[in-house]
Design an enzyme around this catalytic site. Sequence first.
Site, short mmCIF file in Angstrom:
data_model
loop_
_atom_site.label_atom_id
_atom_site.label_comp_id
_atom_site.label_asym_id
_atom_site.label_seq_id
_atom_site.Cartn_x
_atom_site.Cartn_y
_atom_site.Cartn_z
N ASN A 6 53.34 -43.01 -2.20
CA ASN A 6 53.16 -44.40 -1.79
C ASN A 6 53.27 -45.36 -2.96
OD1 ASN A 6 53.00 -45.56 0.81
ND2 ASN A 6 51.46 -44.03 1.35
N ARG A 20 60.83 -37.49 4.63
CA ARG A 20 61.59 -38.74 4.57
C ARG A 20 61.08 -39.56 3.40
NH1 ARG A 20 58.19 -42.81 5.64
NH2 ARG A 20 56.56 -42.59 7.22
N ASN A 73 59.54 -42.64 1.48
CA ASN A 73 58.46 -43.57 1.77
C ASN A 73 58.53 -44.71 0.74
OD1 ASN A 73 56.36 -44.01 3.66
ND2 ASN A 73 54.85 -43.52 2.10
N ASP A 86 47.42 -47.11 0.26
CA ASP A 86 48.83 -47.04 0.69
C ASP A 86 49.71 -47.72 -0.37
OD1 ASP A 86 51.25 -47.14 2.06
OD2 ASP A 86 50.31 -47.28 4.02
N GLU A 95 56.38 -51.86 6.42
CA GLU A 95 56.17 -51.31 5.08
C GLU A 95 57.09 -52.02 4.09
OE1 GLU A 95 54.79 -49.44 3.00
OE2 GLU A 95 53.56 -47.94 3.99
ZN ZN Z 1 53.15 -46.91 2.28
#
Ligand code: ZN
Length: 290
Positions: free
Chosen positions: A155, A107, A109, A205, A25
């Site tokens: 995101n 958490r 991101n 995302d 990520e």
């Molecule tokens: Zn992501």
Amino acid sequence: MTEQAADLIILEPIKLPVSIAELGEGPCWDHFTGSLYWVDIPAGRVHRIDSSGDHSFWNVGWPPGAVVPRAHGGLVVAAGVGFVTLDPDTGAVAPLASADPGNRNVRMNDGACDRAGRFYAGTMAYDESPGKGTLYRLEPDHSVTALIGGVGISNGIGWSPDDRLMYYIDSLEYRVDVFDYDLATGEMSQRRPFVSLGSGDVMPDGLAVDSEGSVWVAVWGGGVIQRYSADGRLTGVVRLPAAHVTSCAFGGPGLDQLYITTAAGPGRSAGALFTCAAGVTGLPAYPYQG
Ligand code: ZN
């Protein structure tokens, strides 16, 4: 998936020879050092490939969601339920600010800095239960502001080339939203849908914005990055041999390479890091100014 336009540009990426992530990520190009950083969230690691191609990684002690360069040197990582500094020369990690102290259910991101150096990052529940996340902003004075509550999976974040729009993805809403943005104050207003995509296990995302104002969206479960023009038309696709495409960032000396992270799951190269010539330059990653 959105219906294909006749002039849709299809790009094929190449896989980079670095370690396979469980949940890669947060790619971020640091143009001061010519390095690409990214994270592997469950592994608790920040990774880097430097300008010579050498690969390094650091354990940060909390699950890292996003990493940005710091204007004063080093890095800031949105990790656990707050922000930590990471010195890549020594590997030293130090707490900088807490966003949601004591909350063990969420958490950090994805995250990104605006051009003024404010670091935006949001949380999600470990069990992905809806509405448990919050979008935060780490101000240059190290204070933390909660901006949006009730988020599902916080995101992708990015800004238009003129900084007057801010894009934001809550994956569980299956939308990329857009706000009017005031760079002088950081005020976000007039939230509205930019594009809707996905359903079920296919969802937007991470994102990156190019110098033409198009928005490149990683489609988790869809095995693609989709490029949308500033007026919301699908104009390009990057096809990945991995279903769980997590995020993308522009990098390279000319900011014309798109780096793409993926996660474990279906696909012969799941979890690999990819790059492709984007055919357009991107906006740089702005450093944290605190
Ligand atoms: Zn992501």
